[in-house]
Every structure is written in structure tokens, then in C-alpha cells.
Design a protein around this motif. Structure first.
Motif, short mmCIF file in Angstrom:
data_model
loop_
_atom_site.label_atom_id
_atom_site.label_comp_id
_atom_site.label_asym_id
_atom_site.label_seq_id
_atom_site.Cartn_x
_atom_site.Cartn_y
_atom_site.Cartn_z
N LEU A 360 46.46 48.96 26.53
CA LEU A 360 47.70 48.44 27.11
C LEU A 360 47.40 47.47 28.26
O LEU A 360 48.13 46.49 28.46
CB LEU A 360 48.57 49.59 27.60
CG LEU A 360 49.23 50.43 26.50
CD1 LEU A 360 49.89 51.67 27.10
CD2 LEU A 360 50.26 49.60 25.73
N ALA A 361 46.33 47.73 29.00
CA ALA A 361 45.94 46.78 30.05
C ALA A 361 45.55 45.44 29.45
O ALA A 361 45.92 44.37 29.97
CB ALA A 361 44.77 47.36 30.85
N PHE A 362 44.82 45.50 28.32
CA PHE A 362 44.46 44.26 27.62
C PHE A 362 45.71 43.56 27.08
O PHE A 362 45.85 42.33 27.19
CB PHE A 362 43.48 44.57 26.49
CG PHE A 362 43.25 43.41 25.56
CD1 PHE A 362 42.48 42.32 25.96
CD2 PHE A 362 43.82 43.40 24.29
CE1 PHE A 362 42.28 41.24 25.10
CE2 PHE A 362 43.63 42.32 23.43
CZ PHE A 362 42.86 41.25 23.84
N PHE A 1066 38.35 50.13 46.11
CA PHE A 1066 37.38 49.26 45.45
C PHE A 1066 38.04 48.12 44.66
O PHE A 1066 37.37 47.37 43.97
CB PHE A 1066 36.42 50.07 44.55
CG PHE A 1066 37.07 50.90 43.50
CD1 PHE A 1066 37.34 50.39 42.24
CD2 PHE A 1066 37.39 52.23 43.77
CE1 PHE A 1066 37.92 51.17 41.28
CE2 PHE A 1066 37.99 53.01 42.79
CZ PHE A 1066 38.25 52.49 41.54
N PHE A 1067 39.36 48.02 44.78
CA PHE A 1067 40.07 46.84 44.26
C PHE A 1067 39.56 45.57 44.97
O PHE A 1067 39.64 44.47 44.42
CB PHE A 1067 41.58 47.02 44.50
CG PHE A 1067 42.40 45.79 44.22
CD1 PHE A 1067 42.61 45.35 42.92
CD2 PHE A 1067 42.98 45.08 45.26
CE1 PHE A 1067 43.37 44.22 42.67
CE2 PHE A 1067 43.73 43.94 45.01
CZ PHE A 1067 43.94 43.51 43.71
N LEU A 1168 42.79 48.01 35.81
CA LEU A 1168 41.55 48.72 35.49
C LEU A 1168 41.13 49.63 36.64
O LEU A 1168 40.72 50.79 36.43
CB LEU A 1168 40.44 47.73 35.18
CG LEU A 1168 40.52 47.01 33.83
CD1 LEU A 1168 39.35 46.05 33.67
CD2 LEU A 1168 40.55 48.00 32.67
N CYS A 1169 41.21 49.11 37.87
CA CYS A 1169 40.83 49.93 39.03
C CYS A 1169 41.73 51.17 39.14
O CYS A 1169 41.24 52.29 39.38
CB CYS A 1169 40.92 49.11 40.30
SG CYS A 1169 39.68 47.82 40.43
N SER A 1170 43.01 50.96 38.98
CA SER A 1170 43.96 52.08 39.08
C SER A 1170 43.73 53.08 37.95
O SER A 1170 43.77 54.30 38.16
CB SER A 1170 45.39 51.56 39.03
OG SER A 1170 45.63 50.66 40.07
N LEU A 1171 43.48 52.57 36.74
CA LEU A 1171 43.25 53.45 35.60
C LEU A 1171 41.99 54.28 35.80
O LEU A 1171 41.98 55.51 35.55
CB LEU A 1171 43.11 52.61 34.32
CG LEU A 1171 44.39 52.35 33.53
CD1 LEU A 1171 44.12 51.38 32.39
CD2 LEU A 1171 44.98 53.64 32.98
#
Length: 1486
Positions: A360-362, A1066-1067, A1168-1171
Motif C-alpha cells: 500500500l505504501a508503494f 529516524f525519519f 516506511l519509517c512509521s510502518l
């Protein structure tokens, strides 16, 4: 080999417990995947070899004789379809890779055949489009043969794979089966394309030859190549990088930009608009078009690109709605339990694939990319379309202005300011409507789809929240309707202000001579105050609109979330809250754009109505050659009566019919004597001061010299009124003009940089160089001294026109020339008094002839020969001043700053707002954003609580105590705080813009009027008017709204970064490099963008200058039939501006797409960072949603930030240009220190004594002196006549007395006081001057005589009686309150001169200067006025500059000047008795 196959299939692991049938299927499908892998691997190898061959080939041979750095010049058939299909192929290949990776993750054992062939396929598809692009760029279609082998192989093996999967009962819900079916279709389409190219191009046939590039590309000066590059370069605007690189190294110049392509030219777009306008006009029974008809013309001419752009905008908006849906799926994925790996082989289903958070991010990345590309393409299309409309409208407005009759301007129906406003403001407003109009179509569709999705997500609570938006819509409609009314009034006030400004600038020399700048500043300020009054009224509605725009989404979400739990009975979860919030955010853009769209639409409707009215204005009915040819050769004037006074005057124009007029591209003397041609007629019309004069003449073969006007429309070079350089010397010297060596002399507005005599001689020269058989000269000798006048008449008029057999009609007061006319007409009060030859009139009315002789004071004709010889000898000595004055390029290049906008300009704008008010503005913005972020944080906390089962139980058991008391009330409180701050923020932004505009306008206006006269002589009026119109339109409207959006978007971006860092620290790892790239990208962009903006601003000025100059010299242009040349000039100037504006907007798209890519990367990084953080169990779902939501916002607002900052920098260029005129040194600053004389000036000057002591003056520090060490003393009450040849320094002496020019040596004293110690205002008010050019202003007669209203009506009437104007004014219905038309065209030239004399009489100064004050009146009136001067100015010192020697013969003292020095000084009676220069001037009077 077998071991490699087993490893590839993943069957080597002994712990793998596959059934025999499963092993058989794996082996079959693995073999097929292996073949697919080899097919793609083979294509990769072959394509790399092909690329190497093409590159080597291009090095050894040059394909085209053009810039090889540009790609995609030759497009093969189906070019766009191939690129579009390839993009889809890449997406499907990426999905195949994702499918393989997920299938592998869900399997316990490694099975490389699931994902390795897919990776090879992805590499193959990327390489295929690179290979195709290189082959196309090299114009080498033979290399496409590789595809003819690749596509069938890939299609057949994938078709076999479909069969294998189908036999294993795979269906469409199985993702692998679905993807392979799509791939088979893609390969089939590619195969069809390839075969069609093969057969169409025939590149293996014997007669094949490569295509040549389009003709546009073969022109090295045409550098705008957007239509010719490949799709990837078109949608990313990579092709224009050359310009940005060049602009980063050094400032961009117009020469770099080159020429427009044919499709973008003003001529092309004007032709398109004119065709549809004429068709629409023909369909109207009345023959006129209304605003709706004109709007339909826009649509028919330019509507197709607009609809394409609207379609792309809708697609982009709808695809953008996929983002909130992806957020919903990602948050569900975060909240769900992770799925365990399976024992056997597993192929993921479509639903498993689309429910994975990383997939879903993609997909969210892809939707944002597609949205951005669609929007950027649509923006480019509408901007290009808007530029076309603007260019076409400006051209059409100009052409209409060329066709307007003079009475339209004289009657006050139209003004120059209105037409300039049509060209600048109205055309711009309609262009902006073209830019933003597609929102009218896209916004409703976007809102409807968003409402449906919200209903599916939240049910009835979403509909209730959305109803708030609908309830507020009628209020916004009412506001927009009221704003439309206010805006119309504002534009009317703007027209009036520009009209007043134009009149002030056109007459600036007279205003300075009389020190009336303050009076006209007040009239402009009154018009501006009226405009600001309506702007303040409009500000109320703008504040309301901005407030509603920002508050509506907050109110809607507050109501929706407040009632959701009560209506649904279930807790508010994170996926529901943040997907809904993301959908509500989709309302932000429409609601933000809505007030702008309303404002732009209203402005466009108002402008369209104004233009429709303008286009319906009656045009001049021209008399064509066929009209003349269809009539008899005799034309008649109808006098008062039939005998002598009421007969007909035959003018035999037919004598020259059918005969060629000499061409002056060669020396005129070659065609002087033609014995086979009949002698032409010279007709002199003697016109008394209140008689009628010809104002306009339209036949094709008639040359008119109207009032010796040169307007602003003259360049002595190969341009408007040009002649071949070989003939310069002959004719110009024949009429006593000496021009500079380079023969290029640009004349500024209304010839302000020339003397009256120079203007007349240039006008006469223009007539002599014409090729018309009939020439009409309207008082061509009034401003010339007797020597030059005689020389011009005999050598120019009689020596050229008469010898060339050209019929000449001269309207004049110079009675000394009547004897040489073939036919004479004497007019009185608009009627013919007498007509005939000189001998006939001598017999009919000998007393009249005696009167003429007595008025001319003619001397013995024998002296003429001697004088003429001296004139010829002294031609080279004349015009000393103009030669120096005109030797260089007189008009200064418009100022152009380079580099970034100085911080001083921003500080200036801040001070214009007010530092305290600016602090309040920033505080309101920061506070508002803080409240809104707090609202979203609290929502994250609230929704995260709903995801826990224990919290859900609390919801079921005790909704009131937990939800309302703990979450709801605080949520509502924070939202209300944000709403209140939004109101203060809107108020601060709108009021700050008005405050800044008022401050900047007042300062510039005050300073411009104090600038030296030299500034106005070297600066076209249109350039200054551009500051008052276009630049202040930017300051009034664009800067405040842009500042509001910029500050809001900066706060949004900062909020997004802070929130993401708080949620996932780390974002910072991915975002810091992206922000560094962002910084350098915008820096790289701004270097070129600001220069292009400056070029755009600078190239606007010549357009408006040309319009202003054209309207000023409209009669002259028509008389010389130069409409086509002037029309071509406006086309060139519009095209020049279009080039800069087109490149400016294209580089904006270049930046926009790159910022979108950075923003998309930030969204992907944040997701991605949050996931990852949430998968590891360190993050609540609500905070994940908050981080992604703000990252999505940041992707949009980051783009807006840099574009708005670039726009702000470009718009601040208007402030920079205004500040340039505000800070130019004034006359007072240029002078030496002023002495404070205190109260001593109260009665100064008390007697009028004038003393020059070693005075030297010059017009500029770079020019030579025009007066040389002049020493002179004039006693009080003396009448001094000043004479001399043109250019001898007569007018310069008077200008020095008024400190209009640079007195760099010596001193001038009046009544013993050095005038350098007196303020300019006091000095000029103490001296009266009657200038050579009779200038009157729009307003009443009384205002023109006494603008300060210090005299009573009785005094004004008494003055009019002395000036012999009382009978004329008494007959007017309004008397003293009669309005002057613009340009005072409702009075004759002589009458205007009398008004100027009356203006000086009523002032009653101790010193009066008369600079050729009676040159435009007849001799009888002149004699009467001399009597008036002797009686009315008995207590004044009078300086009389005159070419008529009779005017100064009764002066007590005469000064004869030559080359800036006094050569003779004494009593005129004594001087004329000697062999002096004055005596020669007297003898030269004829």
C-alpha cells in the motif's frame, strides 16, 4: 545444470514437504519462468550491444546540423502510445516483483523462480524504453528490429504460462494469474506497434531514407522544443535544463531565449481569435457582441486545450483520492496480527497483496506520482492556452485602438488610460481565468467523489459534517457576488487613476514650469484614495472568504468526529479517523482555491464585459482608393455663399492620377523635373485663430501633417517613418535639419526631448519623404524662426513638393508666403471669406491684401537672396544643441537588477506594512497553526484509544464519561481556538497588503514628480505608466494573497517535519538529504526564475509604451498610412514579452515536477519509517496515521512553498521597480545645498531684476554646455526680446532661469537673491511662463486657468477678455465649467495657445517668459496680443522669445543669441540700422 535448476526452483531443501503433484507443478512453472528469465536476459544483452553500436555511430557521423544535445527530435509512428504503454508495463513489472517477494515471504523455503524472472523482466522493460529513445534520437529505425524478435518471444512464453496457471485452476483473484494475463496483452500491443512501424517506415526497403527534423527545429533561433522531445522529457521538462544551467552561471538575456515558434506567436493566435470573433459577430442581428458572445469566442478559439487540461486535472484529483484509502489500509495492516509463513508454495491473492502495508505504501507512492504528473501537465496546458489568449487579446485591442475615430477620445468616451488598462489588466485577468478556470469543472467532481468515500467510511456522521460545507456555500456565493460589484467599482477607479497619472506624466514639463506638481499629485491621490476605499470594502469580503476557507474543514471534521460514536455506536478508530481526515483535507484545496477562483472569475467576467463594450465601439470609416476612384476628379468645399464666399473651390486632384510619385529611397533630385507632367497646385489656406482646420484625412494618396504632430511614434531609422540612409543628407539639409552620424535618433514621448522647431522640421521631413500625391501641412512653420522657416518653405515645400508635382495644401498664419501660392483660401469663423489666386484676391479685395502686407512688414525682396546664401553657409552650424543632444542613444534602457532580490526590498515591504502590524501578523499565523496541530495530535490520541479492546469496552459501557468528558470537549475547545486565530490571521493578511500598497504608491508618486526633466526626456511615459498599472496591480492583489498562502504552507511543512520527527526520530535519516536536495534545487531554480521574471516585467513596458505612443500619434499614423508597420511592431513586442513569460512558466513546471518527486519521496520515507516502527511494536496506529497524513500534506505544500517563494521573489520585483523610482534623486537633491532664507521670500521677487553672472548650463552632465559663461543684467519692468536661430540657446536661457537644467557654473540672481538658495517650488511659482507647446488638462476651463482656485470668477473673466477668449467661452453652454477633452482636442491649436496666455496673465507675476507664445495664432491676433502684453505686463519683466521679428520689434531691448552666447544686445531700432545679425534677421523676414 540439474542442480542449478533444482536450486532455481527451490526444491533442494530436504525439509520441504511438497506433494508429488505440487512438485510436478513447481517443475513445470519453474521451467517456464526459466525461459522467461532467459528471454529477458537475452534482450538485455542484445540491447546493450545495440546501444553501444548506436553511440559509436553517432560519434562518427552527425545526424542533423543542429544541437545534438537535444533528444527526441524525430518521433517514430505511435511515439506517444509506446511511451504510455511502457509506463504501464513498468508498473505491472514492479507489481510482479512485489507479488514474487510477498509470495516468497509467505513461504518457509526459498524459491528463486518466484521473483528472479520478475526482476529480469523489470530490468528488461526499463532498458527497452531507453533503447527505443536512443534509436529514435539517432533516427535509426533499423535498430528496432530487435523488438520484432523480443515481443513475440515474451508474448508466447507468457501465454504458455497463462495456460499452465489456468490448468491449475488459478483465477482472476489470484494475483499471479491476473498479472500474467495483463503482460500477455501488453506484449501483444507492443508487437502490433512494432509491425506497424516496420511496414509504415519500410526501413529495410530499397528506397528508404531517414526523416528530416521539423522545420521549426532547423531554425537555430527557435529554442522552445517542448512539442518535439519525448514524453518523459515533456512531462519532466528536462529539455529546458539548458536554460537553467545557463541562468545559474550568468544572468539570462533576451538573446538567449531566441524566437517563438509559429504556434505561439501573437499573429497566429490573433488570427484564430479574429476568425471566431467575426463569425460570432456575423451571427448577431445587431452586429455587436456581448460579454457572453465574447466568452463563447474564447471557448471556440482556445477551448480544446482547456478541456484536455480539465480532463487531466480530474484524473489527477481522482487518483489523488487513492492516498486516503491507502492510509486506511496501512493502519488496518498495523492493527492486524501478522500472518505466519506456510509450508508449501504460496501465491498471494489480489486481496492479500493490496492489504499489505508495504504494498500500500508503494501504491500510495504511485498514486501521488500519477496525480502530480497529471496536474503538472494540465497546468502547463492551461498556462500555454492562457498565454495564447492574452497575446491574441492584446493584439486585438491594439488593432481596435488603431481603428477608433478621434471623436471617441475627444468626447471623453475613451481615454488612453482605459485602453492601457484593457491591454494590461483586462488581458491579464482573462489569462488568469484561463489558468484557473478548469478548477470550476474539477472541484465539484473531486468533492462529490470525496463525499461518497467519506460516507462509505463514516456513514451518516460524514454527511452531517459535509452539510456544513454545503450550508456555508450560499454565504460564499453572496460574498462573491458582493465582491464582484466592489471589484467592478475598483477597476473603474483604477482606470480613472491611470488616466490622471497618464495626463500628469504627459504634461510633466508644464507642471514643473508652473510648479503645479502638488496639484496634480492631489488629483491622482484623490483617485487612488477612492480606489483604496473600494479596496477596503472588498477587503471585508476577502477576509470573510479566507476565514470561511480555513474554518470550513475544521468545523466539518469537528462535527463529524463529535457525533460519529453516538450515531454508529462504535469507537472512532485510527484507520477511520485519519483516512477520513485525509479525505477532509481534500476539501482544503478546493476551499482554498474557491475564493481565488471566484475572484479571478469575477475579474474575468468584468474584464470581458469591458472588452466587449470596447470592441463594439464605433470604428473609423475609411475611404479607400476604390472609393476615390469611383468619384469625379473634382472635390468641393462648401463655403458660406455662392459668390466668392459661397462658391465651390475646385481642387483638381486628377492631375496626378495614374502617375508615380518619386520614390525617396533614392536621391530626390533624380526626379525633380518632369516636363511631361503638368504643374501641381500649391494651395494656402489662411486660417484665423478661431477658424476651422483639417483634423484628419483618410484617402490613401493624401499625406497629412496634422498640427505638426510627431506624437511619440517616430524613430529616424528603418522603422515607423523611415527613409533610406542614402537620402538623409539631401532632404534633411534642404529643410535645415542636421542629424547624428549614426542616423538613429529615438524621439521620446511627444517629442519632449526636442524643441518646437525641431519637432516641426522632423514632421515636415516626414511629409517630404512620403510618396503621396496630395500633402496637407497644418501650420508647419509656426515654431520656426524666419531664416529657417523661409529655408524650409523654399527648399523643402516649394523646392521638393512643387517640383515633384505633388498637390500641397498649407494651413498657415505666415502671410508672407501667400503670394507664392497657386490658390488661396481665406477663412473666418469656419467659413470661406475669400478664395482665388493672389492676383484675383488683389483685384477683388485690395484692402485685404494691403492688410496682409502691413502685417508681414515685408522688406525688399532683394535681401532674400543674400539671406538664403547665408543660410546655406550656416546649415552646418545650426542645431549645435540637437546634434549633441541626439548623438547618442537618447532613450535609456530600462533598469534591470540582477541576482536575488535584495533583503532591503523585503525590509522595505515589511516597513510598508508596519513592524508592529507585521509582528501581529506572524503571531496570528503561528498561533493558528499551533492550535490546528494540537487538534490533530489530540485526534491521534482519541483514535488510538478506540483501537484497544479495553477502550472499546469502556466505549460500550460508559460513552458519556470517557468520550465526551475526556476527548470530545478538549477536541472542540482546541478547534474553536484555531477558528478564532484563523479570523485574526485573515484580517491581518488582507489589511497588511492594503497598508503596504498605500505606503509604496504615495512615496513613488511624490518622488516621480520631483525628478529632473531629463529623466522624463529619456524615459518613455509607457514605462512609467507600467509602474502605476501593472506593478501596482501586482502589489495590490498578488503579493498579499501570495504572502498569506506562503506563510500558511511554510507552517504546514514545518509542522509535518516536527510531527514526523516526534513520531519516528529516524525519519531524519531520509528526510535530511531530501531537504538538502530541496534547498539546492530551489536555489538553482531561483537564479533563472527571477531573471526571467525581470525580463517579463521589462518586456511588458515596451508593449504599453507602444500603445501609449500610438494613441498619442494616432492621427499622424493614419495620415501616413503606417498602421501596418505599427501593428507589426506591437506583434513583435508582444512576442518578445511572450517569450519571457512562456519560459518563465515552463521553468516553473520544471521545478514543480521535481518538487513533487521530492515530496513523494518524503511521503514514501515517512510511511516506511512509521510502518517499520509500528511493526516492531513501538508506535500506536493513531500516530502512524498522523505521521503519514502530515507527510502527504508536506508533499503538496512543499511544492507550493518553493513556488510561492519563487513567485513572491518575482512579485517583489514589482516592489523593487517601484522602489527604484522612489529612490531616484530629485531635482532638489541634485542641486547644491539650499539656503534657508526664512521670511525674506514673502514678497520675493518684488521688482523683477534678473542678473546672469558667468552662467554655463547643460542638459546633462554627459553633454556639452548649451550656454557658455553668459553674463547679463535685466532691469525691472523691461520687455526683452530674445531671438536667434533654432538651437542658439533661447529656450535654454529661460529653462536655466527656472532651474530646469543643470546650472553647473556661475549664478543667477533675481532681485539680488541667488536662485540656487530658493526652493524650486517658490522659484517657479514666482515666474510665469507661456510655453511653446500649448498644453491644457482634462478638467474645466477654470481649472486650467486657476487650478489652485485663488482667483474669483470675475478675475478669470477679465483675464479671458484680455486674451480675446471671452466671446468663445461665453458661447459655451457651461461657460467656465466647460470640460476639456483629453488632449484638449475640442479647441484649435491657436485657441489653446490663447488659453495658455490667459493662464500667465491671471498669475500676474513680476517675471513673465513668453516662449513662442503667439506662434500658433494669426498675425492680426498676434498684433492685438502684443498690445495686451504692453499694457497687462507693465509692472513685470517680460522675456519674449519669438521667431516673428515683428513680435519683438517694439521691445525695449533685444538679445540676439548664437551657439549659446549673446552676440548682440541693444535697442532693436538701433540694431536693425547696422550691418548686424539682428538686421539680417529682420531683412530675412518674408
Amino acid at each position: 545444470m540439474e542442480d542449478a535448476f533444482i536450486a532455481f526452483c527451490g526444491l533442494a531443501n530436504k525439509n520441504d514437504t511438497l506433494k508429488p503433484n505440487e512438485v510436478s507443478f513447481v517443475e513445470e512453472i519453474c521451467f517456464t519462468e526459466g525461459v522467461i528469465f532467459l528471454v529477458h536476459l537475452g534482450f538485455v544483452f542484445c540491447s546493450l550491444v545495440g546501444l553501444t553500436v548506436i553511440k559509436c555511430r553517432r560519434r562518427s557521423t552527425t545526424t542533423f546540423h543542429i544541437d545534438s544535445s537535444l533528444r527526441g527530435w524525430i518521433h517514430f509512428p505511435w511515439h506517444n502510445i509506446r511511451w504510455t504503454l511502457t509506463f504501464f508495463y513498468i508498473f505491472i513489472s514492479a507489481c510482479c516483483v512485489g507479488d514474487g517477494i510477498l509470495s516468497q515471504l509467505y513461504s518457509k523455503f526459498d524459491r528463486p523462480f518466484i521473483y528472479i524472472p520478475d526482476a529480469a523482466q523489470l530490468a528488461s522493460c526499463l532498458l527497452s524504453i531507453i533503447y527505443y529513445d536512443v534509436a529514435e534520437s539517432a533516427n535509426a529505425p533499423t535498430f528496432l528490429v530487435l523488438f520484432i524478435f523480443h515481443w513475440p518471444a515474451a508474448c508466447s512464453i507468457n501465454a504458455f504460462k497463462v495456460y499452465q496457471l489456468y490448468s491449475q485452476r488459478f483465477i482472476a483473484s489470484d494475483l499471479t494469474f491476473l498479472l500474467v494475463c495483463i503482460l500477455v496483452s501488453i506484449y501483444g500491443f507492443f508487437l502490433i506497434l512494432e509491425l506497424s512501424i516496420f511496414f509504415k517506415k519500410g526501413y529495410f526497403c530499397p528506397g528508404y531514407s531517414r526523416d528530416n527534423p521539423p522545420l521549426e527545429l532547423q531554425d537555430s533561433e527557435k529554442k522552445f522544443h517542448q512539442p518535439y522531445v519525448n514524453i518523459l522529457s515533456q512531462i519532466t521538462y528536462t529539455w529546458i535544463s539548458w536554460l537553467l544551467k545557463s541562468g545559474y552561471r550568468e544572468p539570462i538575456k533576451m538573446e538567449i531565449l531566441g524566437k517563438l515558434s509559429q504556434e505561439e506567436t501573437a499573429q497566429k493566435n490573433f488570427d484564430l481569435l479574429k476568425v471566431y470573433y467575426d463569425k460570432q459577430k456575423e451571427n448577431k442581428p445587431s452586429g455587436t457582441t456581448g460579454s457572453r458572445d465574447l466568452g463563447m469566442v474564447y471557448y471556440k478559439a482556445f477551448g480544446r486545450p482547456f478541456l484536455i487540461a480539465a480532463f487531466l486535472k480530474i484524473v489527477g484529483d481522482l487518483v489523488g483520492l487513492g492516498g486516503p484509502l491507502c492510509i486506511d489500509g496501512i493502519l488496518r495492516f498495523v492493527a492486524a496480527e501478522s500472518k505466519e509463513s506456510q509450508e508449501g508454495i504460496h501465491f498471494v491473492s489480489f486481496w492479500e497483496f493490496t492489504s499489505n502495508g508495504y504494498v500500500l505504501a508503494f501504491l500510495m507512492l504511485c498514486t501521488v506520482l500519477v496525480q502530480n504528473f497529471c496536474l503538472q501537465i494540465s497546468y502547463y496546458i492551461v498556462i500555454l492556452d492562457g498565454i495564447h489568449i492574452k497575446a491574441a487579446l492584446q493584439t486585438m485591442i491594439y488593432l481596435k485602438a488603431l481603428s477608433l475615430p478621434v471623436w471617441v477620445f475627444n468626447g471623453g468616451h475613451l481615454t488612453v488610460g482605459q485602453i492601457i488598462n484593457h491591454m494590461s489588466v483586462d488581458a491579464f485577468q482573462i489569462m488568469m481565468a484561463a489558468f484557473m478556470g478548469f478548477y470550476i469543472i474539477a472541484i465539484p467532481i473531486q468533492i462529490i467523489v470525496a463525499v461518497i468515500l467519506l460516507y462509505m467510511q463514516l456513514g451518516y456522521s460524514a454527511l452531517i459534517g459535509i452539510s456544513i460545507v454545503l450550508l456555508l456555500a450560499p454565504l460564499q456565493y453572496f460574498i462573491s457576488k458582493r465582491f464582484a460589484f466592489i471589484q467592478k467599482r475598483t477597476m473603474e477607479c483604477s482606470d480613472e487613476r491611470i488616466k490622471k497619472s497618464n495626463e500628469m506624466l504627459q504634461s510633466i514639463k508644464l507642471l514643473k514650469l508652473y510648479s503645479w506638481e502638488g496639484i496634480f499629485i492631489k488629483t491622482v491621490e484623490v483617485a487612488r484614495e477612492k480606489e483604496l476605499k473600494y479596496m477596503l470594502k472588498g477587503a471585508v469580503y476577502v477576509i470573510a472568504t479566507l476565514f470561511l476557507t480555513q474554518v470550513t474543514p475544521v468545523l466539518a471534521t469537528m462535527v463529524t468526529f463529535s457525533i460519529y460514536s453516538s450515531l454508529s455506536g462504535s469507537p472512532l478508530t485510527a484507520n477511520m479517523a485519519f483516512s477520513a481526515l485525509a479525505l477532509f483535507d481534500k476539501f482544503n484545496s478546493p476551499l482554498l482555491m474557491f475564493p481565488m477562483i471566484v475572484k479571478i472569475t469575477v475579474n474575468a467576467v468584468v474584464s470581458t464585459r469591458r472588452l466587449a463594450s470596447f470592441f463594439n465601439t464605433e470604428e473609423l470609416k475609411r475611404m479607400t482608393a476604390s472609393d476615390i476612384g469611383s468619384k469625379e476628379a473634382e472635390y468641393y468645399l462648401t463655403p458660406a455663399d455662392a459668390s466668392g464666399k459661397n462658391g465651390y473651390m475646385p481642387v483638381e486632384l486628377g492631375q496626378t492620377e495614374g502617375k508615380d510619385v518619386p520614390d525617396h529611397s533614392n536621391n530626390h533630385t533624380d526626379s525633380l523635373d518632369h516636363p511631361d507632367k503638368p504643374q501641381s497646385d500649391s494651395i494656402i489656406i489662411i486660417n484665423y485663430s478661431n477658424g476651422a482646420k483639417p483634423e484628419e484625412c483618410n484617402p490613401d494618396d493624401v499625406e497629412l501633417l496634422p498640427k505638426c504632430s510627431i506624437g511619440n511614434a517616430l524613430e529616424i531609422h528603418n522603422g515607423c517613418f523611415a527613409w533610406d540612409s542614402n537620402s538623409n543628407r539631401s532632404v534633411l539639409q534642404d529643410i535645415s535639419i542636421k542629424i547624428s552620424k549614426n542616423t538613429i535618433t529615438v524621439i521620446v514621448g511627444k517629442g519632449i526631448n526636442l524643441s518646437g522647431g525641431q519637432k516641426q522640421r522632423v514632421s515636415v521631413a516626414r511629409a517630404l519623404y512620403s510618396r503621396c500625391s496630395v500633402v496637407i501641412l497644418d501650420d508647419p512653420l509656426s515654431a520656426l524662426d524666419v531664416h529657417v522657416g523661409s529655408h524650409v518653405f523654399h527648399q523643402g515645400i516649394m523646392g521638393i513638393l512643387k517640383k515633384e508635382n505633388r498637390t500641397t495644401i498649407i494651413v498657415t498664419h505666415k502671410l508672407e508666403y501667400v503670394e507664392e501660392a497657386d490658390y488661396i483660401i481665406a477663412m473666418q469663423d469656419g467659413k470661406i471669406e475669400i478664395q482665388g489666386t493672389y492676383q484675383d484676391i488683389s483685384k477683388q479685395n485690395p484692402n485685404l491684401v494691403k492688410t496682409w502686407k502691413s502685417l508681414t512688414s515685408k522688406d525688399d525682396h532683394k535681401e532674400e537672396k543674400e539671406t538664403n546664401v547665408e543660410i546655406v553657409d550656416e546649415v552646418s552650424k545650426m542645431e549645435k544643441k540637437p546634434t549633441d543632444y541626439l548623438s547618442g542613444k537618447l532613450i535609456q534602457e530600462e533598469e534591470k537588477e540582477t541576482g536575488s532580490i535584495s533583503l532591503k526590498i523585503y525590509w522595505l515591504y515589511a516597513r510598508s506594512i508596519g513592524l508592529l502590524f507585521l509582528f501581529f501578523l506572524i503571531l496570528a499565523v503561528v498561533t493558528k497553526q499551533s492550535f490546528l496541530v494540537a487538534v490533530d495530535f489530540w485526534l491521534a490520541e482519541w483514535s488510538s484509544a478506540g483501537n484497544h479492546s479495553d477502550t472499546a469496552t469502556q466505549y460500550e459501557n460508559d460513552v458519556e464519561s470517557v468520550v465526551i468528558n475526556h476527548y470530545l470537549y478538549r477536541y472542540i475547545g482546541l478547534a474553536c481556538g484555531g477558528i478564532l486565530c484563523a479570523l485574526f490571521s485573515s484580517f491581518a493578511h488582507v489589511i497588511s497588503g492594503i497598508r503596504a500598497s498605500k505606503y509604496l504608491f504615495t512615496n513613488m508618486l511624490q518622488n516621480i514628480t520631483t525628478l529632473p526633466l531629463r529623466f522624463f526626456e529619456t524615459t518613455p511615459v509607457g514605462r512609467i505608466l507600467n509602474r502605476f498599472s501593472s506593478d501596482f496591480k501586482t502589489i495590490d492583489d498578488q503579493i498579499p494573497s501570495n504572502l498569506e498562502r506562503l506563510m500558511w504552507h511554510i507552517m504546514m511543512c514545518l509542522s509535518a517535519i516536527v510531527i514526523n520527527v516526534i513520531v519516528t526520530p529516524f525519519f531524519l535519516l531520509p528526510v535530511i538529504p531530501l531537504l538538502v536536495l530541496y534547498y539546492f534545487l530551489q536555489r538553482f531554480f531561483r537564479a533563472s526564475a527571477r531573471e526571467l521574471q525581470r525580463l517579463d516585467s521589462i518586456t511588458k513596458s515596451p508593449v504599453f509604451s507602444h500603445v501609449s505612443e500610438t494613441l498619442g500619434g494616432l492621427t499622424t499614423i493614419r495620415a501616413y498610412r503606417r498602421e501596418d508597420k505599427f501593428f507589426q511592431q506591437i506583434l513583435n513586442k508582444i512576442d518578445c514579452n511572450t517569450v519571457a513569460y512562456l519560459y518563465l512558466n515552463t521553468v516553473n513546471r520544471w521545478l514543480g515536477i521535481r518538487l513533487d518527486l521530492i515530496g513523494t519521496s518524503i511521503v514514501f520515507a515517512s510511511t516506511l519509517c512509521s510502518l517499520l516502527t509500528a511493526t516492531l511494536g513501538y508506535l500506536q496506529a493513531g500516530l502512524v496515521g498522523l505521521a503519514i497524513l502530515y507527510a502527504l500534506k508536506m508533499s503538496t505544500y512543499l511544492n507550493w512553498c518553493i513556488r510561492e517563494f519563487a513567485d513572491m521573489e518575482m512579485q517583489m520585483n514589482a516592489v523593487e521597480r517601484v522602489n527604484h523610482y522612489t529612490t531616484l534623486p530629485s531635482e532638489q537633491q541634485l542641486e547644491e545645498s539650499q539656503t534657508d532664507t526664512g521670511s525674506n521670500l514673502t514678497n520675493w521677487p518684488h521688482s523683477g531684476e534678473i542678473e546672469f553672472n558667468e552662467v554655463s548650463v547643460r542638459y546633462d552632465k554627459k553633454l556639452d554646455p548649451v550656454l557658455h559663461k553668459l553674463t547679463l543684467k535685466i532691469n525691472p519692468g523691461t520687455r526683452v526680446g530674445i531671438c536667434g536661430r533654432t538651437g542658439s540657446g533661447k529656450s535654454s536661457l529661460t529653462l536655466a532661469l527656472l532651474r530646469m537644467i543643470d546650472n553647473f557654473e556661475g549664478c543667477i540672481k533675481i532681485d539680488g537673491l541667488d536662485i540656487s538658495s530658493v526652493t524650486l517650488d517658490h522659484l517657479r511659482k514666482a515666474i510665469s511662463i507661456i510655453p511653446q507647446d500649448p498644453i491644457l488638462f482634462s478638467g474645466t476651463i477654470r481649472f486650467n486657468l486657476d487650478p489652485e482656485s485663488v482667483h474669483s470668477d470675475e478675475e478669470v473673466w477679465e483675464t479671458l477678455e484680455i486674451a480675446q477668449l471671452k466671446p468663445l467661452v461665453s458661447e459655451l453652454p457651461e461657460g467656465l465649467n466647460t470640460l476639456m477633452a483629453e488632449g484638449s482636442e475640442n479647441f484649435s491649436l491657436g485657441q489653446r495657445q490663447l488659453f495658455c496666455i490667459a493662464r500667465a496673465l491671471i498669475k500676474n507675476s513680476k517675471i513673465t517668459i513668453m516662449d513662442e507664445a503667439t506662434a500658433s495664432v494669426d498675425l492680426e491676433t498676434d498684433a492685438a496680443l502684443q498690445t495686451v502684453i504692453r499694457t497687462a505686463f507693465t509692472n513685470s519683466t517680460v522675456l519674449i522669445i519669438a521667431h516673428r521679428i515683428s513680435t519683438i520689434m517694439d521691445c525695449e531691448r533685444v538679445l540676439v543669441m548664437e551657439q549659446g552666447r549673446i552676440v548682440e544686445d541693444g535697442d532693436p531700432k538701433i540694431l536693425q540700422q547696422n550691418n548686424s545679425l539682428f538686421a539680417k534677421l529682420v531683412k530675412g523676414t518674408k
